[in-house]
Design an enzyme around this catalytic site. Sequence first.
Site, PDB file in Angstrom:
ATOM      1  N   ASP A 109       0.871  -1.167   0.000  1.00  0.00           N
ATOM      2  CA  ASP A 109       0.000   0.000   0.000  1.00  0.00           C
ATOM      3  C   ASP A 109       0.918   1.229   0.000  1.00  0.00           C
ATOM      4  O   ASP A 109       2.128   1.110   0.232  1.00  0.00           O
ATOM      5  CB  ASP A 109      -0.854  -0.040   1.278  1.00  0.00           C
ATOM      6  N   ASP A 152      -0.224   5.182   0.846  1.00  0.00           N
ATOM      7  CA  ASP A 152      -0.526   6.215   1.852  1.00  0.00           C
ATOM      8  C   ASP A 152      -0.600   5.624   3.251  1.00  0.00           C
ATOM      9  O   ASP A 152      -1.343   4.666   3.498  1.00  0.00           O
ATOM     10  CB  ASP A 152      -1.854   6.904   1.515  1.00  0.00           C
ATOM     11  N   ASP A 188      -1.969  -0.273   5.946  1.00  0.00           N
ATOM     12  CA  ASP A 188      -2.217   0.455   7.195  1.00  0.00           C
ATOM     13  C   ASP A 188      -3.707   0.622   7.484  1.00  0.00           C
ATOM     14  O   ASP A 188      -4.086   0.878   8.623  1.00  0.00           O
ATOM     15  CB  ASP A 188      -1.571   1.853   7.158  1.00  0.00           C
TER      16      ASP A 188
HETATM   17  O1  LIG Z   1      -3.601   3.982   1.374  1.00  0.00           O
HETATM   18  P1  LIG Z   1      -3.645   4.062  -0.096  1.00  0.00           P
HETATM   19  O2  LIG Z   1      -2.271   4.151  -0.729  1.00  0.00           O
HETATM   20  O3  LIG Z   1      -4.499   3.006  -0.750  1.00  0.00           O
HETATM   21  O4  LIG Z   1      -4.319   5.489  -0.473  1.00  0.00           O
HETATM   22  C1  LIG Z   1      -5.651   5.736  -0.248  1.00  0.00           C
HETATM   23  C2  LIG Z   1      -5.983   7.208  -0.126  1.00  0.00           C
HETATM   24  O5  LIG Z   1      -5.424   7.932  -1.153  1.00  0.00           O
HETATM   25  C3  LIG Z   1      -5.592   7.773   1.196  1.00  0.00           C
HETATM   26  O6  LIG Z   1      -6.306   7.193   2.253  1.00  0.00           O
HETATM   27 MG   LIG Z   2      -2.882   3.228   3.158  1.00  0.00          MG
END
Ligand SMILES: O=P(O)(O)OC[C@H](O)CO
Ligand SMILES: [Mg+2]
Length: 245
Positions: free
Chosen positions: A27, A29, A192
């Site tokens: 992942d 963010d 996360d």
């Molecule tokens: O956690 P990610 O990388 O899937 O990103 C999701 C959104 O852009 C932020 O929560």
């Molecule tokens: Mg994330």
Amino acid sequence: MENAANGGSEIDSKSQRKASITRVIFDMDGLLLDTEKFYTEVQENILARYNKTFDWSLKAKMMGKKAIEAARVFVEETGIGDKLTAEDFLVQREDMLKHMFPTSELMPGASRLIRHLHANGVPICVATGSHRRHFELKTQRHGELFSLMHHIVLGDDPEVKQGKPSPDVFLAAARRFEGEPVDPHDILVFEDAPSGVLAAKNAGMSVVMVPDPRLDSSYHEIADQVLSSLLDFIPKDWGLPPFKD
Ligand SMILES: O=P(O)(O)OC[C@H](O)CO
Ligand SMILES: [Mg+2]
């Protein structure tokens, strides 16, 4: 889950694991990049205009999702949908986020783990809910590190019909590794967010969760392993090459 007696670095552990992993999906963010704090700050700011406060129960429902999906959760859960549409929320949010994202920093242990897996020939990729424009802003200062990824699947990819907790983004990421199709059981996902952990399990993959400590621990339950930091990851537990440092 049982508590690990290892000084607290592993928050929870499961006795029956761990698959023998051949591929790793990250992942982005909140896992590789410390960008969730930007979303939190901006959302607190917007809600304050309506005399409301942003909390981690709402954060837990938004994080990891595609922008418009998270925006709908935001206006519906806070009850401001009659004053602010999800689309207008995104416009207001964007004015602030576009200045914050270029300052994004790596999470502890992200560089070490990515470089270790890449150097040892383990195929790695990214699967994020972020769309292309935000991805470019967030990774401006981290191009070399992200270039070590075999591929990157973004939230606005045509194959990602629905955001996390749908498995779409992880299944698309699995398909893009080279060679024979990979059994999802042989893939380890690092996440996360509650929606991301669920998406990975929905894809049939194993998941190491590295949650923000403010996230309610009930969200840890479906992860295969929960760590305080990527620095605490032990590759050989998953059949991956051990660190030498
Ligand atoms: O956690 P990610 O990388 O899937 O990103 C999701 C959104 O852009 C932020 O929560
Ligand atoms: Mg994330």
